[in-house]
Design an enzyme around this catalytic site. Structure first.
Site, mmCIF file in Angstrom:
data_model
loop_
_atom_site.group_PDB
_atom_site.id
_atom_site.type_symbol
_atom_site.label_atom_id
_atom_site.label_comp_id
_atom_site.label_asym_id
_atom_site.label_seq_id
_atom_site.Cartn_x
_atom_site.Cartn_y
_atom_site.Cartn_z
ATOM 1 N N HIS A 1 -19.841 -1.540 7.433
ATOM 2 C CA HIS A 1 -20.806 -0.444 7.232
ATOM 3 C C HIS A 1 -20.270 0.553 6.200
ATOM 4 O O HIS A 1 -19.644 1.541 6.574
ATOM 5 C CB HIS A 1 -21.043 0.284 8.552
ATOM 6 N N ARG B 1 -20.037 -8.024 16.750
ATOM 7 C CA ARG B 1 -19.408 -9.051 17.594
ATOM 8 C C ARG B 1 -19.416 -10.411 16.924
ATOM 9 O O ARG B 1 -18.641 -11.282 17.271
ATOM 10 C CB ARG B 1 -20.195 -9.222 18.896
ATOM 11 N N GLY C 1 -29.516 22.282 14.944
ATOM 12 C CA GLY C 1 -28.592 22.113 13.829
ATOM 13 C C GLY C 1 -27.201 22.671 14.097
ATOM 14 O O GLY C 1 -26.550 23.211 13.204
ATOM 15 N N LYS D 1 -40.061 36.476 17.283
ATOM 16 C CA LYS D 1 -39.737 36.786 18.681
ATOM 17 C C LYS D 1 -38.242 36.633 18.977
ATOM 18 O O LYS D 1 -37.655 35.575 18.736
ATOM 19 C CB LYS D 1 -40.524 35.839 19.598
ATOM 20 N N ASP E 1 -28.299 23.756 30.796
ATOM 21 C CA ASP E 1 -28.387 22.384 31.300
ATOM 22 C C ASP E 1 -27.338 22.216 32.390
ATOM 23 O O ASP E 1 -26.202 22.702 32.227
ATOM 24 C CB ASP E 1 -28.002 21.359 30.203
ATOM 25 N N GLU F 1 -21.807 2.745 4.661
ATOM 26 C CA GLU F 1 -22.481 4.053 4.733
ATOM 27 C C GLU F 1 -21.652 5.112 5.453
ATOM 28 O O GLU F 1 -21.787 6.304 5.184
ATOM 29 C CB GLU F 1 -23.860 3.919 5.395
ATOM 30 N N CYS G 1 -24.061 -5.608 7.447
ATOM 31 C CA CYS G 1 -23.708 -6.184 8.744
ATOM 32 C C CYS G 1 -24.748 -7.222 9.170
ATOM 33 O O CYS G 1 -24.743 -8.343 8.676
ATOM 34 C CB CYS G 1 -23.500 -5.068 9.765
ATOM 35 N N GLY H 1 -27.679 -7.328 8.271
ATOM 36 C CA GLY H 1 -28.405 -7.618 7.035
ATOM 37 C C GLY H 1 -27.718 -8.713 6.239
ATOM 38 O O GLY H 1 -28.359 -9.587 5.651
HETATM 39 N N1 GLN Z 1 -25.526 -7.918 15.870
HETATM 40 C C1 GLN Z 1 -24.582 -8.254 14.864
HETATM 41 C C2 GLN Z 1 -23.199 -8.481 15.429
HETATM 42 O O1 GLN Z 1 -22.882 -8.034 16.495
HETATM 43 C C3 GLN Z 1 -24.528 -7.214 13.773
HETATM 44 C C4 GLN Z 1 -24.100 -5.870 14.232
HETATM 45 C C5 GLN Z 1 -24.386 -4.788 13.247
HETATM 46 O O2 GLN Z 1 -25.233 -4.939 12.374
HETATM 47 N N2 GLN Z 1 -23.699 -3.681 13.355
HETATM 48 O O3 GLN Z 1 -22.395 -9.113 14.791
#
Ligand code: GLN
EC number: 6.3.4.2
Length: 538
Positions: free
Chosen positions: A513, A468, A16, A186, A146, A515, A380, A382
Site C-alpha cells: 500500500h 494474507r 476534526g 449558538k 460517552d 498510499e 494489493c 487490485g
Molecule cells: N484480500 C487480499 C489479501 O488478503 C488483499 C488485501 C488488501 O488488498 N489489503 O491478500
C-alpha cells in the site's frame, strides 16, 4: 521530560480533532520542537483491523505493522513523522493487557478495577517512549459524555495531576453552530460540553470552536466567561476549503503561540507556512483537471480509502493538476456499462479489498484498461485482480483465481502462512482473524531496466503491507513470456511484489500500500508517476 497535550471533543463527533492535533503538531515542529502524536480509541475492538471500512473508515498501517485508526494517517501526513504501534491504543487492547496480567496472577490477589488498574494501563500507554519528545499530543476518540470514553478522561485527569498541571494542557474541541433561521451563532452546546468535562474533573485550557462562520468577539467573550477560559484561548476553526489550509488557519488563530505561552516556552524558529500555501493554491486554483476512477467495494463511505484519496491528490499537486476522484462501486458495475463509465477517465485505480463480492466488476474494468491502454494502478487486491485478469484473458488459464474466494480453480493467488522478514521466518496463525496478516514495512528488490525502478530511482524499496494472500511465484515465467513482468520481488525472490505490463503506457500492480507513505510535502513517486501518465493520457 515531554509536555503533554490532551485533545478531547464535545457536542458531536467528526469535528476534526485529528486534523486539529495534526496541524498543531506541524506548527510546533516548525517552531523547532519535537512532537509525537497519539490516539486513544474508546471502542472495544483490540484494533480496527477486523472492523469494516463502512464502520470505521480506512485501517491505517504503520511501518512496524500496527493496524490503526485513520487519524494516524493525518498525523503522518502533517507531521512527517512515521507513527508506531505504540501510538494507538483502544479500550479493547487495554482490557486485554490488564486481563492477561490478571490471569497470570500479577495483581497479587487484589480486586482488579477500572480505577486504578485500567487507568494505570492507559497512563502507562500515554507515557511510554516519550522521554525524547518535547510534546506528546494525545487525542481521545469519541466525545466527552460517552460512557466508553470515561476511563480515558479519568486517566488524563490523573495523569495531569501526576506530572503537574504545568506540564499538561487540555484542549477541548466543540461545535459552535450557526442557526440560519434566526441568523444566530449558538454557544450553549459548548457551555454544556465544558460543563460535562468539568464534572469529571477537567477544566479545559484552550477551547477550539468549530464553526461554519467566523465567531464574533462578543460570542468568544461569552465562551470565555462561561467556560472559564482566557479569551485568547478561545480559538475558532472555520471550515477550510481544503484540509491543507488547516495549519494556516490555526496559525492565524495563534493556537501554537497560546500553547507555547501556556508552557512558558519560546518559539525557536519562525513558522514556515510556504509549503501549505503552495499546496492550497494548487488545489484551489489549478484549472487543469483529470478524472481518476477508483473501483472498489467501499466507495460509498468517503473515509474508506482516506490515504489513497490523499495520495492521489498529492500526485496532482506534483503535476499541477486537480485530481477528481470518480468512485465506482465494483459490486454494481455491469460489464455493459464499463465503456461508458470509463469514457471520461484518465486513469483507473483498483484499491485494496477483501472477499469475493465485486471481483467480476474489477476484473472486467482491468481488462478494459489493459486493452485500451488506460493508465492503471492496482493496489494489493487490485494487483491480485490484475494477475487473475491477465491469466484468464491473455494466458488463457480460464480457471485462474485466488483461494481467498474460490476454493476450487487454479490458485495463482493463495494463502501463505510463512514468510521472512529481515532474514527471519514468520509464521502466521490460522485461528484468529485479527493480526494474522503480513503487516507493516517489507523490502522489495526492483528489477533492472523496469519502469518501477525508473519511478523509484532505487534498487531496494520499503513499503507497507496488509494482506494474507500472495501471487504464486511459480507462474513468473509464463507471465513474463507473455508481457507481464514481475518487476519487484521480496529480497528472497519468493514473493512477487510488483507487476508491470510491457506493451502498455502505464500499467502497474503492487502488493503493498504505497498510499500510506505519501505526504503532501513529499508526494509518493508512484502516485506522481501515475497521475503524470494519466494527465498525458487525456
Ligand atoms: N484480500 C487480499 C489479501 O488478503 C488483499 C488485501 C488488501 O488488498 N489489503 O491478500
Amino acid at each position: 521530560m515531554a509536555r503533554f497535550i490532551f485533545v478531547t471533543g464535545g457536542v458531536v463527533s467528526s469535528l476534526g480533532k485529528g486534523l486539529s492535533s495534526a496541524s498543531l503538531s506541524y506548527l510546533l515542529q516548525s517552531r523547532g520542537y519535537k512532537v509525537r502524536l497519539r490516539k486513544l480509541d474508546p471502542y472495544l475492538n483490540v484494533d480496527p483491523g477486523t472492523m469494516s471500512p463502512f464502520q470505521h473508515g480506512e485501517v491505517f498501517v504503520t511501518d512496524d505493522g500496527a493496524e490503526t485508526d485513520l487519524d494516524l494517517g493525518h498525523y503522518e501526513r502533517f507531521s512527517g513523522v512515521s507513527a508506531k504501534k505504540s501510538d494507538n491504543i483502544t479500550t479493547g487492547k487495554i482490557y486485554n493487557d490488564v486481563l492477561k496480567k490478571e490471569r497470570k496472577g500479577n495483581y497479587l490477589g487484589k480486586t482488579v478495577q477500572v480505577i486504578p488498574h485500567i487507568t494505570d494501563r492507559i497512563k502507562e500507554f500515554i507515557k511510554n517512549e516519550s522521554s525524547k519528545e518535547d510534546f506528546v499530543i494525545c487525542e481521545i476518540g469519541g466525545i466527552v459524555g460517552d460512557i466508553e470514553s470515561l476511563p480515558f478522561v479519568e486517566a488524563i485527569r490523573q495523569f495531569a495531576n501526576d506530572i503537574g498541571k504545568k506540564n499538561a494542557l487540555f484542549i477541548h474541541l466543540t461545535l459552535v453552530p450557526y442557526l440560519k433561521s434566526s441568523d444566530e451563532i449558538k454557544t450553549k452546546p459548548t457551555q454544556h460540553s465544558v460543563k460535562e468535562l468539568r464534572s469529571i474533573g477537567i477544566q479545559p485550557d484552550i477551547i477550539i470552536c468549530r464553526s461554519e462562520r467566523s465567531i464574533p468577539l462578543e460570542h468568544r467573550r461569552k465562551i470565555s466567561l462561561f467556560c472559564n477560559v482566557d479569551i485568547k484561548n478561545v480559538i475558532e476553526t472555520v471550515d477550510v476549503r481544503t484540509i491543507y489550509e488547516a495549519p494556516i488557519s490555526f496559525f492565524k488563530e495563534k493556537l501554537d503561540i497560546q500553547v507555547l505561552n501556556y508552557f512558558k516556552l519560546r518559539s525557536k524558529k519562525p513558522v514556515n507556512l510556504t509549503p501549505w500555501k503552495k499546496i492550497t493554491k494548487i488545489i484551489l486554483q489549478t484549472k487543469r483537471q483529470i478524472n481518476i476512477a477508483i473501483i472498489g467495494k467501499y466507495v460509498e463511505l468517503k473515509d474508506a480509502y482516506k490515504s489513497l484519496d490523499e495520495a492521489l491528490t498529492h500526485g496532482g499537486i506534483e503535476n499541477n493538476v486537480k485530481v477528481n476522484l470518480v468512485r465506482i462501486d465494483s459490486e454494481r458495475l455491469k460489464i455493459s456499462e464499463i465503456k461508458s463509465k470509463l469514457n471520461n477517465i484518465s486513469g483507473v485505480l483498483i484499491p485494496g479489498g477483501f472477499g469475493k463480492r465485486g471481483t467480476n466488476g474489477k476484473i472486467e474494468a482491468i481488462k478494459y484498461a489493459r486493452k485500451n491502454k488506460i493508465p492503471f494502478l492496482g493496489i494489493c487486491y487490485g494487483m491480485q485482480m490484475a494477475i487473475i485478469e491477465f491469466a484468464r484473458n491473455k494466458l488463457n488459464l480460464k480457471k485462474a483465481t485466488s483461494s481467498e474466494f474460490d476454493k476450487k480453480g487454479l490458485h495463482i493467488i493463495g494463502l501463505i502462512n510463512e514468510w521472512t522478514k529481515d532474514g527471519k521466518k514468520i509464521i502466521g496463525t490460522k485461528t484468529d482473524l485479527g493480526g494474522t496478516m503480513r503487516l507493516g514495512s517489507y523490502d522489495a528488490k526492483l528489477k533492472e531496466n523496469s519502469m518501477i525502478k525508473k519511478i523509484y530511482n532505487k534498487n531496494l524499496i520499503k513499503e507497507r503491507h496488509r494482506h494474507r494472500y500472495e501471487v504464486n511465484i511459480a507462474y513468473k515465467e509464463i507471465f513474463e513470456k507473455n508481457g507481464m513482468s514481475f518487476s519487484g520481488l521480496s529480497p528472497d525472490g519468493k514473493l512477487p511484489e510488483i507487476i508491470e505490463l510491457k506493451n502498455h503506457p502505464w500499467f502497474i500492480g503492487v502488493q503493498f500500500h504505497p498510499e500510506f507513505k505519501s505526504r503532501p510535502l513529499s508526494p509518493h513517486p508512484l502516485f506522481s508517476s501515475f497521475i503524470k501518465a494519466s494527465k498525458n493520457h487525456k
